[in-house]
Design an enzyme around this catalytic site. Structure first.
Site, PDB file in Angstrom:
ATOM      1  N   CYS A  54       0.819  -1.222   0.000  1.00 37.71           N
ATOM      2  CA  CYS A  54       0.000   0.000   0.000  1.00 37.71           C
ATOM      3  C   CYS A  54       0.851   1.270   0.000  1.00 37.71           C
ATOM      4  O   CYS A  54       0.430   2.300  -0.528  1.00 37.71           O
ATOM      5  CB  CYS A  54      -0.896   0.037   1.231  1.00 37.71           C
ATOM      6  SG  CYS A  54      -1.460  -1.547   1.837  1.00 37.71           S
ATOM      7  N   CYS A 127      -2.881   3.397   2.859  1.00 38.41           N
ATOM      8  CA  CYS A 127      -3.468   2.226   3.500  1.00 38.41           C
ATOM      9  C   CYS A 127      -4.556   2.675   4.476  1.00 38.41           C
ATOM     10  O   CYS A 127      -4.564   3.821   4.917  1.00 38.41           O
ATOM     11  CB  CYS A 127      -2.379   1.443   4.221  1.00 38.41           C
ATOM     12  SG  CYS A 127      -2.896  -0.179   4.779  1.00 38.41           S
ATOM     13  N   CYS A 199      -5.363  -2.315  -1.456  1.00 42.36           N
ATOM     14  CA  CYS A 199      -6.307  -3.335  -1.912  1.00 42.36           C
ATOM     15  C   CYS A 199      -7.248  -2.774  -2.969  1.00 42.36           C
ATOM     16  O   CYS A 199      -7.773  -1.667  -2.830  1.00 42.36           O
ATOM     17  CB  CYS A 199      -7.110  -3.864  -0.733  1.00 42.36           C
ATOM     18  SG  CYS A 199      -6.103  -4.656   0.527  1.00 42.36           S
ATOM     19  N   SER A 475     -13.266  -5.495   8.227  1.00 35.25           N
ATOM     20  CA  SER A 475     -12.527  -4.943   7.101  1.00 35.25           C
ATOM     21  C   SER A 475     -13.512  -4.467   6.048  1.00 35.25           C
ATOM     22  O   SER A 475     -14.624  -4.975   5.936  1.00 35.25           O
ATOM     23  CB  SER A 475     -11.630  -6.028   6.504  1.00 35.25           C
ATOM     24  OG  SER A 475     -11.161  -5.655   5.237  1.00 35.25           O
TER      25      SER A 475
END
Length: 572
Positions: A54, A127, A199, A475
């Site tokens: 990240c 991140c 991600c 998450s």
């Protein structure tokens, strides 16, 4: 170079007058010129480190931002702060450090800016907690600031299919169930994350990146390009130029992040099926501006916004697909055209949100983002729940879910490790409501995410057969009937701490309710018998955090915020 009047800029305290000769000697030691020392000093802060993909591109982007600052006539001063990367912290005690890192990021950037009297800030983050942490400190300091996201990762490839790290987490459950070989799991883990970037799904990083544009702290289009793309360096350069323009115009973050801008931010989370963590970070960002914006108000706006972006984990696409059709401005344009955003909000361009997007054309030959008139769902992708099990509220992502009501029996665990072990052993059954408690901000301490557990359940093919509730977090990659932020948390005597195995729980995301079917008299008896529990973090930063942190409903913040200010750093 421009001649600057620094009489009202913080850096006058370290660069102007004979008494500051010792200070200037330090700047000369670092190769600065007399003209640079006499210009505004701009902090260029990144969360660069080698903790995870990240953040590894942020150093490169910082150099481009510095070139932009210099070209615009100011002096960049680069520094870094910490990161705790959720993907690596996940599923063990390290996750207790994650949410705490948001506060440490904000605090450490504040201290660096204060200690050196910098006049403005370019903040680059990559991140989950780094994005809200950097935005929070911009509002806290209230110096001219521009935020920039470091960019998402490219999709991985496994057997001809696009994959993300979520596929790896879920593969752990598939492997444990005997449905995936060691060799296949190893091949997947080696190809899921091909390089730099956060991600790729609409998890917390990309959710907060969307927020950065719509809330007005980031330049339009700057959130879109993947981390490895050289286009991102140009946006970093432009951000450096833009922050110097903000110094000239004296446009500050609190001029930009108003109540209306925060409402816009909540809207884009609902529209994109974004991370439930946004319901924690938006109240905290608002707190830094002295604005009350609790979970229930954030979630009301999320729910009332049609879900229009078909993004993972509930949908088909990733951040790269959004970039390929025109980026976050396409989502903003759809919401503006649908009358769902306050277009008159000021942004870091010096223009309004509507002005920034007036020439954006919504692309019709794609199905990544739909118009508001033809949504995936009329209800937003994230909703809040209230009831006798969560008097202070809870949050659930419903994007991609078919069933919005669940009734089942409680199966209680007092930490995530015990719940994960039970899931791995298949010691649960369809119809269970898995309860993970004493994982809240105080009780954890640190309010861990539960992706390892939820992914294992999905990997076992049980994602639609059980529900999971916790006073911790999930998450942004979590999917299924997973309810987080249940408040009050167990550690302070909340109802989640009074549950017993076999209690009947009813969750209705359409109605926005979460209740336990236990008589009030019985709950009162349990409450009278309840005793606070200790934990093993009785020194160090986690102890300090547990003493200071407030409820998730208000952002799990650790200090009084702008309402208690008697001065603002920008005016020293």
């Amino acid at each position: 170079m421009t001649t600057w009047d620094k009489s009202k800029l913080p850096s006058r305290h370290v660069s102007i007058g004979p008494e500051r000769a010792p200070h200037r000697s330090y700047y000369y030691a670092m190769g600065m010129t007399k003209e640079e020392i006499a210009s505004p000093l701009v902090g260029v802060a990144t969360c660069w480190n080698e903790a995870a993909p990240c953040n590894i591109a942020l150093n490169r982007q910082a150099q481009a931002a510095k070139r932009g600052v210099s070209a615009a006539g100011a002096a960049p001063r680069e520094f870094t702060t910490i990161t705790v990367t959720d993907g690596i912290a996940m599923g063990h005690q390290g996750m207790k450090a994650s949410l705490v890192s948001r506060e440490v990021i904000a605090d450490s950037v504040e201290l660096t800016m204060r200690g050196h009297c910098y006049d403005a800030l370019v903040g680059l983050a990559g991140c989950d907690k780094t994005l809200p942490g950097m935005m929070m400190v911009m509002l806290r300091l209230n110096v001219p600031s521009v935020f920039m996201y470091g960019g998402s990762i490219m999709p991985g490839k496994f057997r001809g299919k696009d994959v993300t790290v979520l596929d790896v987490f879920e593969a752990v459950g598939t492997h444990a169930a005997g449905n995936m070989s060691d060799a296949d799991l190893e091949e997947l883990e080696q190809h899921a994350c091909p390089g730099a970037g956060a991600c790729g799904g609409q998890f917390t990083a990309n959710t907060m990146a969307c927020i950065s544009e719509v809330i007005g702290l980031a330049l339009p289009h700057s959130a879109g390009a993947p981390a490895p793309d050289e286009e991102r360096d140009q946006w970093a350069y432009n951000s450096g130029v833009a922050v110097v323009d903000l110094i000239r115009k004296q446009i500050r973050p609190r001029d930009i992040v108003t109540r209306k801008a925060l409402e816009n931010a909540a809207r884009i989370v609902g529209a994109t099926g974004g991370s439930t963590n946004a319901a924690l970070h938006l109240p905290a960002i608002a707190h830094e501006a002295g604005i009350d914006f609790p979970l229930e108000e954030v979630a009301r706006l999320m729910r009332d916004t049609p879900h229009i972006a078909d993004l993972k984990p509930g949908g088909k696409y990733v951040a790269l697909d959004v970039h390929n059709i025109g980026g976050v401005p396409v989502i903003i344009k759809a919401l503006l055209e649908g009358g769902l955003l306050h277009g008159d909000c000021l942004t870091v361009t010096g223009r309004t949100l509507a002005e920034n997007h007036k020439d954006v054309v919504f692309p019709k030959d794609q199905d990544v983002v739909r118009p508001v008139s033809n949504p995936i769902s009329k209800i937003g992708g994230v909703v809040s729940l209230f009831g006798n099990l969560a008097p202070d509220g809870a949050i659930v992502k419903i994007a991609g879910m078919q069933k919005l009501r669940f009734e089942g029996t409680a199966l209680c665990f007092d930490c995530e490790e015990d719940a994960f072990a039970a899931v791995e052993a298949r010691a649960y059954k369809p119809g269970d409501v898995i309860v993970i408690r004493y994982e809240g901000p105080k009780g954890g301490p640190g309010m861990r995410e539960m992706l390892s557990t939820t992914s294992a359940i999905y990997g076992q093919g049980m994602g639609d057969k059980v529900a999971l509730i916790t006073d911790g977090r999930f998450s942004g990659a979590t999917r299924g009937f997973c309810i987080g932020h249940v408040g009050p948390e167990a550690a302070v005597g909340g109802p989640i701490g009074l549950l017993q195995n076999g209690d009947r729980i009813v969750i209705d995301a359409e109605k926005g309710t979460i209740d336990v079917l236990v008589p009030d008299e019985e709950m009162a008896k349990r409450r009278a018998a309840w005793k606070p529990r200790g934990h093993n973090f009785n020194s160090g930063v986690l102890w300090k955090y547990a003493q200071q942190v407030g409820p998730a409903r208000y952002g799990a913040v650790t200090q009084p915020g702008a309402k208690a200010e008697t001065h603002v750093y920008a005016d020293i």
